[in-house]
Scaffold this motif. Structure first.
Motif, mmCIF file in Angstrom:
data_model
loop_
_atom_site.group_PDB
_atom_site.id
_atom_site.type_symbol
_atom_site.label_atom_id
_atom_site.label_comp_id
_atom_site.label_asym_id
_atom_site.label_seq_id
_atom_site.Cartn_x
_atom_site.Cartn_y
_atom_site.Cartn_z
ATOM 1 N N VAL A 121 0.934 -1.230 -0.622
ATOM 2 C CA VAL A 121 -0.051 0.076 0.346
ATOM 3 C C VAL A 121 1.183 1.464 0.135
ATOM 4 N N GLU A 122 1.444 1.078 0.652
ATOM 5 C CA GLU A 122 3.056 2.497 0.508
ATOM 6 C C GLU A 122 3.126 2.784 -0.443
ATOM 7 N N ALA B 64 4.758 5.325 -4.868
ATOM 8 C CA ALA B 64 5.204 6.031 -6.743
ATOM 9 C C ALA B 64 4.174 6.258 -6.647
ATOM 10 N N CYS B 65 2.813 6.738 -6.785
ATOM 11 C CA CYS B 65 1.817 6.990 -7.618
ATOM 12 C C CYS B 65 2.240 8.514 -7.244
ATOM 13 N N GLY C 131 7.779 12.023 0.819
ATOM 14 C CA GLY C 131 8.589 11.621 0.608
ATOM 15 C C GLY C 131 8.951 11.063 -0.716
ATOM 16 N N GLY C 132 7.864 10.725 -1.723
ATOM 17 C CA GLY C 132 8.259 10.405 -2.741
ATOM 18 C C GLY C 132 8.989 8.731 -2.839
ATOM 19 N N PRO C 133 8.737 8.426 -4.123
ATOM 20 C CA PRO C 133 9.085 6.692 -4.160
ATOM 21 C C PRO C 133 10.540 6.552 -3.311
ATOM 22 N N ASP C 134 9.917 5.442 -2.588
ATOM 23 C CA ASP C 134 11.866 4.442 -2.293
ATOM 24 C C ASP C 134 12.180 3.132 -2.279
ATOM 25 N N ALA D 115 -2.088 19.708 -5.036
ATOM 26 C CA ALA D 115 -1.788 20.374 -3.436
ATOM 27 C C ALA D 115 -1.070 20.929 -3.175
ATOM 28 N N ASP D 116 -0.813 21.608 -2.196
ATOM 29 C CA ASP D 116 0.207 22.681 -1.705
ATOM 30 C C ASP D 116 1.698 21.773 -1.133
ATOM 31 N N GLU D 117 0.594 20.876 -0.524
ATOM 32 C CA GLU D 117 1.888 20.097 0.412
ATOM 33 C C GLU D 117 1.285 18.180 0.572
#
Ligand code: UDP
Length: 468
Positions: free
Chosen positions: A226-227, A232-233, A238-241, A264-266
């Motif tokens: 899920v995370e 990824a999308c 935090g972006g993909p890891d 989004a702003d954040e």
């Protein structure tokens, strides 16, 4: 405008058996064997106007896969039309939900509608043979009924839309469709009261839709997946890891490679409680209403973020209003006070790869602590069943098929105009995980019993059997 043959990947009934159990699987296989014998060379055709996007396409993608595995002779055709045609059918669609949209339907609209559906019907009649059965889905295909019936083809009209109350605009739409519908042999609605009076009750059947528990949309995902999918999308901070892998409908491994278009702003942190609504960008889904209720009433009361997710707007061919509605939501978002705007995200999910889109929806639903379906009208509301399957508490509008799904404490029902009631219910569920969990378990059990593919296919087998 040649009809396009769609062949979704085959889905193993045995895999469905893992979820429904041996006895339900045995009953399903026996019904399929019986139907195959009785069809005796006839084909059952499913006809609609889009292969992707929205509930009808979603369901056909899955059921056609099971029917292939059951070796039933079935085909799925998508018929086309020009912009003007889909603009007319969108007005019909909205009116059948009791919502006025655009100018009244005119003689010229009726003529344009009849022209396109006649061309489509003639093309389908080249492929189907007398004795075959054709299931026409929704207003986009209703006009094909007279010509097909005149060729000795049994026509069943499956209407996925309906309103709880009669309205002048609804009556206008039904009058428009009436001359086309009378030649059909049977009518299928998601709820009994969606049938207009002029269609004979004895030829009408109620068949609710279903969800596929093992498709990428609904399959179990572990928290790590899920995370990974959400990263990824691009909908959480935090972006993909690492790679986000999942299983495709055909059993091959897949990986999320496209990102959502995000406003989004954040981006929300992973541990921020998430409220999600997933819908097409359609005014009747009231995405803007969710956004406003969140900003004005939910966000000020405690922690939580909102993700409104829908398909990328240029991708759903038979839905010309999508871009407009998305733009309206964007404007509402932009006008929000900064404090609440930074906790709300609009995500347009990529549609290039349907399995990838589905696993994104799945991950969002599984990650959420509460799911909203604040529709102003809803034929059935597959997104509600999908959320319930994932044991999520749903706050839905007390309209259409959502009523049946969330009754008896399986979710919270709120009048669509009651923003305070909606917000209060969401807040309570965010703040009370024990109640959210109880509701989610009851929801899951209900979907297991009522809305899985075997129930759905058995209801259809019974109806088709009547014509053989
Ligand atoms: N859906 C999707 N991707 C999206 C938005 C929606 O796959 O970006 C799916 C959703 O999961 C559900 C279907 O589209 O399966 C919508 O069906 P529903 O009955 O809720 O509403 P409809 O669109 O038919 O009015």
């Amino acid at each position: 405008m040649t009809p396009q043959l769609i062949t979704p990947p085959r889905r193993a009934l045995a895999d469905l058996g893992e979820v429904i159990g041996a006895e339900r699987l045995r009953i399903l296989r026996a019904a399929a064997d019986d139907l195959r014998r009785r069809l005796n060379g006839r084909t059952v055709w499913q006809i609609n106007s889009t292969a992707t996007g929205g509930g009808v396409a979603e369901m056909l993608q899955v059921l056609m896969g099971y029917l292939a595995d059951a070796e039933l002779p079935t085909q799925w055709l998508v018929v086309g039309g020009e912009g003007e045609f889909f603009e007319i059918t969108k007005r019909l669609h909205n009116r059948m939900h009791g919502a006025s949209s655009g100018p009244p339907l005119t003689e010229a609209d009726a003529a344009a509608y009849a022209r396109t559906t006649a061309v489509n019907a003639a093309a389908v009649a080249e492929l189907a043979k007398p004795g075959d059965l054709v299931v026409l889905h929704d207003p986009q295909t209703a006009g094909m009924a007279p010509l097909l019936a005149s060729r000795g083809i049994t026509v069943i009209w499956r209407c996925h839309i309906g309103a709880d109350r009669r309205t002048p605009v609804g009556d206008e739409a039904w009058e428009f469709l009436r001359p086309h519908l009378l030649s059909a042999s049977a009518y299928v609605f998601s709820l009994a009261h969606y049938r207009p009076d002029f269609l004979p009750e004895e030829r009408t059947v109620v068949i609710p839709p279903s969800i596929d528990p093992i498709a990428p949309k609904n399959a179990e995902l572990d928290p790590g997946t899920v995370e990974a999918v959400l990263r990824a999308c691009g909908v959480i901070a935090g972006g993909p890891d690492g790679p986000a892998r999942f299983l495709r409908r055909d059993g091959r491994p897949g990986e999320v490679t496209h990102t959502a278009k995000v406003l989004a702003d954040e981006l929300p942190a992973l541990d921020e409680p998430m409220l999600v609504q997933i819908s097409r960008w359609d005014r009747l889904k009231d995405m803007a209403g969710v956004l406003t209720a969140f900003a004005e009433r939910i966000a000020p009361g405690g922690p939580g973020c909102l993700v409104l997710a829908g398909p990328q707007v240029d991708e759903v061919g038979d839905d010309p209003e999508g871009a407009q509605v998305y733009a309206e939501c964007q404007a509402v978002w932009q006008a929000l006070p900064r404090q609440s705007r930074r906790r709300a995200v609009l995500a347009s999910l990529p549609m290039e790869d349907l399995d990838e889109n589905a696993v994104m929806v799945n991950a969002l639903q599984r990650h959420s602590v509460v799911i909203a379906q604040k529709s102003l009208a809803e034929g059935f509301g597959l997104t509600v069943a999908e959320a319930m399957w994932k044991r999520r508490p749903v706050v839905g509008s007390a309209v259409g098929g959502i009523l049946d799904q969330l009754a008896d404490g399986r979710g919270v029902l709120v009048e669509p105009a009651d923003a305070a009631g909606f917000a209060g219910a969401v807040r309570r569920l965010i703040d009370d995980p024990a109640e959210a969990s109880r509701m989610g378990i009851a929801a899951h059990e209900f979907v297991h019993r009522e809305y899985l593919g075997d129930r759905h296919l058995l209801r259809w087998a019974e109806l088709i059997g009547r014509f053989l």
